[in-house]
Scaffold this motif. Structure first.
Motif, short mmCIF file in Angstrom:
data_model
loop_
_atom_site.label_atom_id
_atom_site.label_comp_id
_atom_site.label_asym_id
_atom_site.label_seq_id
_atom_site.Cartn_x
_atom_site.Cartn_y
_atom_site.Cartn_z
N ILE A 198 0.84 -1.20 0.00
CA ILE A 198 0.00 0.00 0.00
C ILE A 198 0.87 1.25 0.00
O ILE A 198 0.68 2.17 -0.79
CB ILE A 198 -0.95 0.00 1.21
CG1 ILE A 198 -1.97 -1.14 1.07
CG2 ILE A 198 -1.65 1.35 1.38
CD1 ILE A 198 -2.77 -1.43 2.32
N ASP A 199 1.86 1.27 0.90
CA ASP A 199 2.77 2.41 1.01
C ASP A 199 3.50 2.66 -0.31
O ASP A 199 3.55 3.79 -0.79
CB ASP A 199 3.77 2.14 2.13
CG ASP A 199 4.86 3.19 2.23
OD1 ASP A 199 4.52 4.39 2.30
OD2 ASP A 199 6.04 2.82 2.23
N THR A 200 4.03 1.61 -0.91
CA THR A 200 4.77 1.75 -2.16
C THR A 200 3.87 2.24 -3.28
O THR A 200 4.24 3.15 -4.04
CB THR A 200 5.44 0.42 -2.55
OG1 THR A 200 6.33 0.04 -1.48
CG2 THR A 200 6.24 0.55 -3.83
N GLY A 201 2.67 1.66 -3.38
CA GLY A 201 1.74 2.08 -4.43
C GLY A 201 1.32 3.53 -4.31
O GLY A 201 1.33 4.29 -5.29
N VAL A 202 0.98 3.95 -3.10
CA VAL A 202 0.57 5.34 -2.88
C VAL A 202 1.76 6.27 -3.09
O VAL A 202 1.64 7.32 -3.76
CB VAL A 202 -0.04 5.53 -1.47
CG1 VAL A 202 -0.28 7.00 -1.16
CG2 VAL A 202 -1.35 4.74 -1.36
N PHE A 203 2.93 5.91 -2.55
CA PHE A 203 4.12 6.75 -2.69
C PHE A 203 4.46 7.01 -4.15
O PHE A 203 4.58 8.15 -4.58
CB PHE A 203 5.32 6.09 -1.97
CG PHE A 203 6.62 6.81 -2.17
CD1 PHE A 203 6.79 8.12 -1.77
CD2 PHE A 203 7.70 6.15 -2.75
CE1 PHE A 203 8.02 8.77 -1.94
CE2 PHE A 203 8.92 6.79 -2.93
CZ PHE A 203 9.08 8.11 -2.53
N TYR A 204 4.57 5.93 -4.93
CA TYR A 204 4.93 6.13 -6.33
C TYR A 204 3.78 6.72 -7.14
O TYR A 204 4.01 7.49 -8.07
CB TYR A 204 5.46 4.83 -6.95
CG TYR A 204 6.92 4.64 -6.61
CD1 TYR A 204 7.90 5.41 -7.22
CD2 TYR A 204 7.30 3.74 -5.64
CE1 TYR A 204 9.22 5.27 -6.89
CE2 TYR A 204 8.64 3.59 -5.30
CZ TYR A 204 9.60 4.37 -5.93
OH TYR A 204 10.92 4.24 -5.58
N GLY A 205 2.55 6.39 -6.78
CA GLY A 205 1.41 7.01 -7.46
C GLY A 205 1.42 8.52 -7.31
O GLY A 205 1.18 9.27 -8.26
N LEU A 206 1.73 9.00 -6.11
CA LEU A 206 1.79 10.45 -5.86
C LEU A 206 3.09 11.06 -6.39
O LEU A 206 3.08 12.13 -7.01
CB LEU A 206 1.66 10.74 -4.36
CG LEU A 206 0.31 10.42 -3.73
CD1 LEU A 206 0.39 10.57 -2.21
CD2 LEU A 206 -0.78 11.31 -4.31
N LYS A 207 4.21 10.39 -6.14
CA LYS A 207 5.52 10.92 -6.52
C LYS A 207 5.67 11.07 -8.04
O LYS A 207 6.34 11.99 -8.52
CB LYS A 207 6.62 9.99 -5.99
CG LYS A 207 8.04 10.44 -6.30
CD LYS A 207 9.01 9.43 -5.72
CE LYS A 207 10.42 9.72 -6.11
NZ LYS A 207 10.76 9.34 -7.46
N LEU A 208 5.05 10.19 -8.77
CA LEU A 208 5.17 10.24 -10.23
C LEU A 208 4.06 11.06 -10.89
O LEU A 208 4.03 11.19 -12.12
CB LEU A 208 5.19 8.82 -10.81
CG LEU A 208 6.37 7.96 -10.34
CD1 LEU A 208 6.23 6.54 -10.84
CD2 LEU A 208 7.70 8.57 -10.75
N THR A 209 3.16 11.63 -10.08
CA THR A 209 2.08 12.44 -10.65
C THR A 209 1.98 13.79 -9.94
O THR A 209 2.84 14.63 -10.13
CB THR A 209 0.72 11.68 -10.59
OG1 THR A 209 0.41 11.37 -9.22
CG2 THR A 209 0.75 10.41 -11.42
N VAL A 210 1.00 13.94 -9.08
CA VAL A 210 0.67 15.25 -8.50
C VAL A 210 1.70 15.78 -7.51
O VAL A 210 1.75 16.99 -7.28
CB VAL A 210 -0.73 15.24 -7.84
CG1 VAL A 210 -1.80 14.99 -8.88
CG2 VAL A 210 -0.82 14.22 -6.73
N LEU A 211 2.51 14.92 -6.91
CA LEU A 211 3.51 15.39 -5.95
C LEU A 211 4.95 15.14 -6.43
O LEU A 211 5.84 14.92 -5.62
CB LEU A 211 3.29 14.74 -4.57
CG LEU A 211 2.04 15.22 -3.82
CD1 LEU A 211 1.85 14.43 -2.53
CD2 LEU A 211 2.11 16.71 -3.52
N ALA A 212 5.15 15.20 -7.73
CA ALA A 212 6.48 14.96 -8.29
C ALA A 212 7.56 15.85 -7.66
O ALA A 212 8.64 15.36 -7.35
CB ALA A 212 6.45 15.12 -9.81
N PRO A 213 7.30 17.13 -7.44
CA PRO A 213 8.36 17.96 -6.83
C PRO A 213 8.45 17.82 -5.31
O PRO A 213 9.32 18.42 -4.69
CB PRO A 213 7.96 19.38 -7.21
CG PRO A 213 6.49 19.34 -7.42
CD PRO A 213 6.17 17.95 -7.89
N LYS A 214 7.58 17.05 -4.70
CA LYS A 214 7.56 16.93 -3.23
C LYS A 214 7.54 15.45 -2.80
O LYS A 214 6.54 14.97 -2.27
CB LYS A 214 6.34 17.65 -2.69
CG LYS A 214 6.35 19.14 -2.99
CD LYS A 214 5.15 19.79 -2.35
CE LYS A 214 5.13 21.26 -2.63
NZ LYS A 214 5.96 22.02 -1.74
#
Length: 175
Positions: free
Chosen positions: A38-54
């Protein structure tokens, strides 16, 4: 027969006794594996989209999502024979300790990014991704999990609750 009992029945006898002796830790590990996904999916889902700079913000959100699932699974499965606290008190302690755990989970990623500068433009995108995964998903997970295991057993689920303990079922396979 429960799923745990059927799995234990297939484990060779010398290891079965060890597994039964450390069943809470093993269950905690299974819950950790589920919440890791769950952590990995959410982390990369956000990191590679809406939170790429954060990425650190993405990591914090991912850990919080995984923590919510973790509470339910740990309460109802890993530590079900422990307790003795009122549910609201137990949940409050769980989430306070988990909030402290977010710092343990996120610190390695923060150090990787902002102390060692392992991010673009200081390094290649490939090195950045390897560093993020290693620091955020492996080192952070191990440090955070060790802290939470210790703290949950000490403060949240401190002692066995003998009223819910069923020795016949829990120890049937040791005979």
């Amino acid at each position: 027969m429960s799923v745990v009992d059927s799995v234990l029945a297939r484990v060779p006898q010398p290891y079965r006794k060890l597994a039964i002796r450390h069943r809470e830790l093993l269950k905690f590990g299974v819950v950790g594996a589920i919440t890791f996904l769950i952590d990995t999916g959410v982390f990369y889902g956000l990191k590679l989209t809406v939170l790429a700079p954060k990425p650190v913000t993405a990591k914090v959100i991912a850990v919080l999502a995984a923590t919510a699932v973790s509470y339910v699974l740990n309460r109802e499965w890993s530590f079900r024979t422990r307790g003795g606290r009122q549910r609201h008190h137990e949940a409050t302690l769980y989430f306070v300790i988990s909030a402290i755990g977010v710092a343990f989970y996120s610190a390695p990623l923060w150090i990787s990014r902002y102390v060692f500068l392992l991010h673009t433009p200081y390094t290649s995108r490939f090195v950045e991704e390897i560093a993020d995964f290693t620091s955020g998903q492996i080192i952070g997970l191990l440090v955070g999990m060790a802290f939470r295991w210790w703290a949950f057993r000490k403060w949240v689920f401190p002692e066995p609750d003998t009223s819910q303990h069923t020795p016949t079922r829990d120890h049937a396979l040791t005979r």
